[in-house]
Every structure is written in structure tokens, then in C-alpha cells.
Write an enzyme that holds these catalytic residues in place. Sequence first.
Site, PDB file in Angstrom:
ATOM      1  N   GLN A 217      -9.024   9.630   5.270  1.00  0.00           N
ATOM      2  CA  GLN A 217      -7.743   8.922   5.279  1.00  0.00           C
ATOM      3  C   GLN A 217      -7.406   8.464   3.865  1.00  0.00           C
ATOM      4  O   GLN A 217      -6.350   7.901   3.629  1.00  0.00           O
ATOM      5  CB  GLN A 217      -7.829   7.692   6.188  1.00  0.00           C
ATOM      6  CG  GLN A 217      -8.124   8.022   7.630  1.00  0.00           C
ATOM      7  CD  GLN A 217      -8.510   6.764   8.413  1.00  0.00           C
ATOM      8  OE1 GLN A 217      -7.663   6.047   8.910  1.00  0.00           O
ATOM      9  NE2 GLN A 217      -9.793   6.507   8.519  1.00  0.00           N
TER      10      GLN A 217
ATOM     11  N   HIS B  79      -4.017  11.552   5.332  1.00  0.00           N
ATOM     12  CA  HIS B  79      -2.899  10.689   4.929  1.00  0.00           C
ATOM     13  C   HIS B  79      -2.334  11.104   3.573  1.00  0.00           C
ATOM     14  O   HIS B  79      -1.734  10.288   2.876  1.00  0.00           O
ATOM     15  CB  HIS B  79      -3.332   9.225   4.912  1.00  0.00           C
ATOM     16  CG  HIS B  79      -3.602   8.667   6.285  1.00  0.00           C
ATOM     17  ND1 HIS B  79      -4.324   7.526   6.524  1.00  0.00           N
ATOM     18  CD2 HIS B  79      -3.223   9.113   7.515  1.00  0.00           C
ATOM     19  CE1 HIS B  79      -4.393   7.284   7.836  1.00  0.00           C
ATOM     20  NE2 HIS B  79      -3.743   8.242   8.451  1.00  0.00           N
TER      21      HIS B  79
ATOM     22  N   CYS C  65      18.578  16.502  -6.838  1.00  0.00           N
ATOM     23  CA  CYS C  65      19.551  15.871  -5.929  1.00  0.00           C
ATOM     24  C   CYS C  65      19.699  14.368  -6.152  1.00  0.00           C
ATOM     25  O   CYS C  65      20.401  13.696  -5.385  1.00  0.00           O
ATOM     26  CB  CYS C  65      19.154  16.138  -4.476  1.00  0.00           C
ATOM     27  SG  CYS C  65      17.786  15.089  -3.926  1.00  0.00           S
TER      28      CYS C  65
HETATM   29  P1  NAD Z   1      -9.258  -0.426   6.394  1.00  0.00           P
HETATM   30  O1  NAD Z   1      -9.085  -1.320   5.211  1.00  0.00           O
HETATM   31  O2  NAD Z   1      -8.487  -0.737   7.613  1.00  0.00           O
HETATM   32  O3  NAD Z   1     -10.803  -0.449   6.819  1.00  0.00           O
HETATM   33  C1  NAD Z   1     -11.822  -0.318   5.876  1.00  0.00           C
HETATM   34  C2  NAD Z   1     -13.136  -0.658   6.546  1.00  0.00           C
HETATM   35  O4  NAD Z   1     -14.171  -0.360   5.631  1.00  0.00           O
HETATM   36  C3  NAD Z   1     -13.267  -2.132   6.926  1.00  0.00           C
HETATM   37  O5  NAD Z   1     -13.668  -2.220   8.279  1.00  0.00           O
HETATM   38  C4  NAD Z   1     -14.367  -2.658   5.992  1.00  0.00           C
HETATM   39  O6  NAD Z   1     -15.232  -3.566   6.628  1.00  0.00           O
HETATM   40  C5  NAD Z   1     -15.119  -1.397   5.656  1.00  0.00           C
HETATM   41  N1  NAD Z   1     -15.752  -1.406   4.325  1.00  0.00           N
HETATM   42  C6  NAD Z   1     -15.306  -1.976   3.187  1.00  0.00           C
HETATM   43  N2  NAD Z   1     -16.138  -1.684   2.163  1.00  0.00           N
HETATM   44  C7  NAD Z   1     -17.129  -0.914   2.697  1.00  0.00           C
HETATM   45  C8  NAD Z   1     -18.279  -0.304   2.141  1.00  0.00           C
HETATM   46  N3  NAD Z   1     -18.591  -0.415   0.842  1.00  0.00           N
HETATM   47  N4  NAD Z   1     -19.068   0.428   2.940  1.00  0.00           N
HETATM   48  C9  NAD Z   1     -18.791   0.545   4.280  1.00  0.00           C
HETATM   49  N5  NAD Z   1     -17.712  -0.024   4.855  1.00  0.00           N
HETATM   50  C10 NAD Z   1     -16.883  -0.738   4.073  1.00  0.00           C
HETATM   51  O7  NAD Z   1      -8.998   1.065   5.904  1.00  0.00           O
HETATM   52  P2  NAD Z   1      -8.758   2.363   6.767  1.00  0.00           P
HETATM   53  O8  NAD Z   1      -9.430   2.274   8.075  1.00  0.00           O
HETATM   54  O9  NAD Z   1      -9.044   3.523   5.879  1.00  0.00           O
HETATM   55  O10 NAD Z   1      -7.191   2.291   6.996  1.00  0.00           O
HETATM   56  C11 NAD Z   1      -6.608   3.375   7.595  1.00  0.00           C
HETATM   57  C12 NAD Z   1      -5.487   3.897   6.783  1.00  0.00           C
HETATM   58  O11 NAD Z   1      -4.350   3.076   6.829  1.00  0.00           O
HETATM   59  C13 NAD Z   1      -5.673   4.042   5.307  1.00  0.00           C
HETATM   60  O12 NAD Z   1      -6.485   5.069   4.904  1.00  0.00           O
HETATM   61  C14 NAD Z   1      -4.312   4.358   4.872  1.00  0.00           C
HETATM   62  O13 NAD Z   1      -3.995   5.686   5.011  1.00  0.00           O
HETATM   63  C15 NAD Z   1      -3.511   3.548   5.817  1.00  0.00           C
HETATM   64  N6  NAD Z   1      -2.930   2.552   4.995  1.00  0.00           N
HETATM   65  C16 NAD Z   1      -2.197   3.014   3.970  1.00  0.00           C
HETATM   66  C17 NAD Z   1      -1.648   2.156   3.123  1.00  0.00           C
HETATM   67  C18 NAD Z   1      -0.897   2.718   1.967  1.00  0.00           C
HETATM   68  O14 NAD Z   1      -0.675   2.041   1.036  1.00  0.00           O
HETATM   69  N7  NAD Z   1      -0.518   3.975   2.020  1.00  0.00           N
HETATM   70  C19 NAD Z   1      -1.803   0.801   3.305  1.00  0.00           C
HETATM   71  C20 NAD Z   1      -2.561   0.376   4.388  1.00  0.00           C
HETATM   72  C21 NAD Z   1      -3.138   1.271   5.229  1.00  0.00           C
HETATM   73 ZN    ZN Z   2      15.702  15.884  -4.489  1.00  0.00          ZN
END
Ligand code: NAD
Ligand code: ZN
Length: 246
Positions: A108, A126, A155
Amino acid sequence: MKQENLSFSTDIHELYSLLKKSNHVVILTGAGFSTESGIPDFRSKGGWWKNIDPLTVATVNALEDNYDLFHEFYSFRIKALENCAPHEGHHILGRWQNKGMIAHIATQNVDELHEKGGSSSVDHLHGTILSYRCHECQSEASKIEFLKKESCSHCSGKLRPNVTLFGEALPDQAWKHSLRQIQQADLVIVIGTSLQVYPVNQLPTMTRGKTVYINKEVNDEHTFFDLVIKGSAKETLMKVDQLFEK
Ligand code: NAD
Ligand code: ZN
């Protein structure tokens, strides 16, 4: 040995033996996999960026109606990424993949650190923050054009990174390919994701193989997995890798 250390060590050995006997291993990673490279995740305790919830900026609405904030958020992330490198956990996955121990990585994360760590078969569920396009006509754009906040040269539309925003469909090929890989897997290892975001959070339920969850925070929802390891991505992989070196 303290009880906690003992159970971590038992878990490491269990993961090692699962890896040894599996033939089609798929890894699914989230933002927690990159925190040890200095990239903050989204839902852990502690502010991400200006105390603004990234979920309110990473949306189609923000792009269309609040472009200044959207642009500032992504520019901040793009520039922050320039100072980040893959950590040992990324390198270990790269080595395991090159040795044929891992069939596929689905992530992701938009930072491309798996590839920088030597992995080849990676699906970006993503998208990526490192390539850019026009939101209106889809023409390709450059990083410099995006960072300079230029408009599309075809555009005049708004430029954006090729990430999947909330409210958008996942990249079709990456999703279908990862789903097939997970369906074929006899072992799926999920690392560093809170599993809050649909539809990726459904992937671990779509395999008939064994499932492992490695995360810093674990709770009752994760009892679904065959093996739950409470620990850091880097440390856990390094400990398992050491067993292969013996
Ligand atoms: P998340 O932040 O929801 O979860 C991360 C998890 O990793 C947490 O449960 C945390 O406890 C754990 N963690 C943190 N450091 C760690 C480490 N060193 N080792 C093991 N675990 C660790 O992130 P997610 O689940 O990847 O979120 C899902 C998706 O939501 C993101 O990948 C993203 O695509 C999307 N999102 C995107 C944006 C954006 O700016 N595009 C913003 C927010 C969410
Ligand atoms: Zn364009």
C-alpha cells in the site's frame, strides 16, 4: 528470559519454519513497513503533519476543491522521501525474493522503497508518489512541474501524483495480479498495516494459505491470523533472516 522475549523468540522460529516449508509466499505491506526508514505512518499515535489528518487531504475532494492544501501535503511528502532510504527489512525482502523464497510483494506504500531495497515483483496497490499526471486529461507530467505547482501543458488541468486517493478505484492490474497471487499463496505475511483501508484489508481473507501478521500494535481483530507477531518489521525480519544464515 522474560515471558515477552520468550514468546517473540518462539514466534520468530514459527515464522522461520513456515517460510521454509511454503512454496508460494506473498507479502502485503503498509505504512508501518516504512517507518523505520523515517517515513511516518498514518494512524499511529503522534501527529503526522501540521496536526492535519492525512485522510482529509488524500481525497479527490481535496484535490478538486482545496488544491493548495493537497499540493502542500504531497510536496511535503515527496521532498521528505528524498532523504529516505530502504532499511534492512526492505533489503531482506529483496534478497528473499531474488532467492525465490518470496513469489510476490503487494504494497500500500507509495514510496517505492521495496524496489530500492532490491525487490522486483512489487504491485503498488495505492500507486506511487514518484510519477505524476494531469487529473483532467491524464497526460504525464514531471516531478518538477508538480512541485512548481504548474498546470497541465495540454489542458491547464491540475497536476497530481499517481497515487490512489480516497474515493478512487485501485489500479486495476495491480489489484487483479495481487489478488491472484494471494489466491495461489500457501503463506501470506502481512506487515506494518492497520488493515483499516478497504479493499486491501480484505486480501488476507482471500487466501487458503497460512496467514501471518507482523505489526507494532496488535489487537483482538488480528486473532483471525494463524500467527500474530507483535514487533517491528525490521527487527522481526532480521531475526528470521539470521536463522536462515545459520
Ligand atoms: P496505517 O498508518 O494505518 O498503519 C500502520 C501500522 O503499522 C500501524 O498499525 C502501526 O502500529 C504499524 N507500525 C508502525 N511502525 C511499525 C514498524 N516499525 N513495524 C511494524 N509495524 C509498525 O497505514 P496503512 O495500514 O498502510 O494505511 C493504509 C493506507 O491508507 C496507506 O497505505 C495509504 O495508501 C492510505 N492512506 C493514504 C494517505 C495518503 O496520503 N495518500 C493518507 C492516509 C492513508
Ligand atoms: Zn491535462
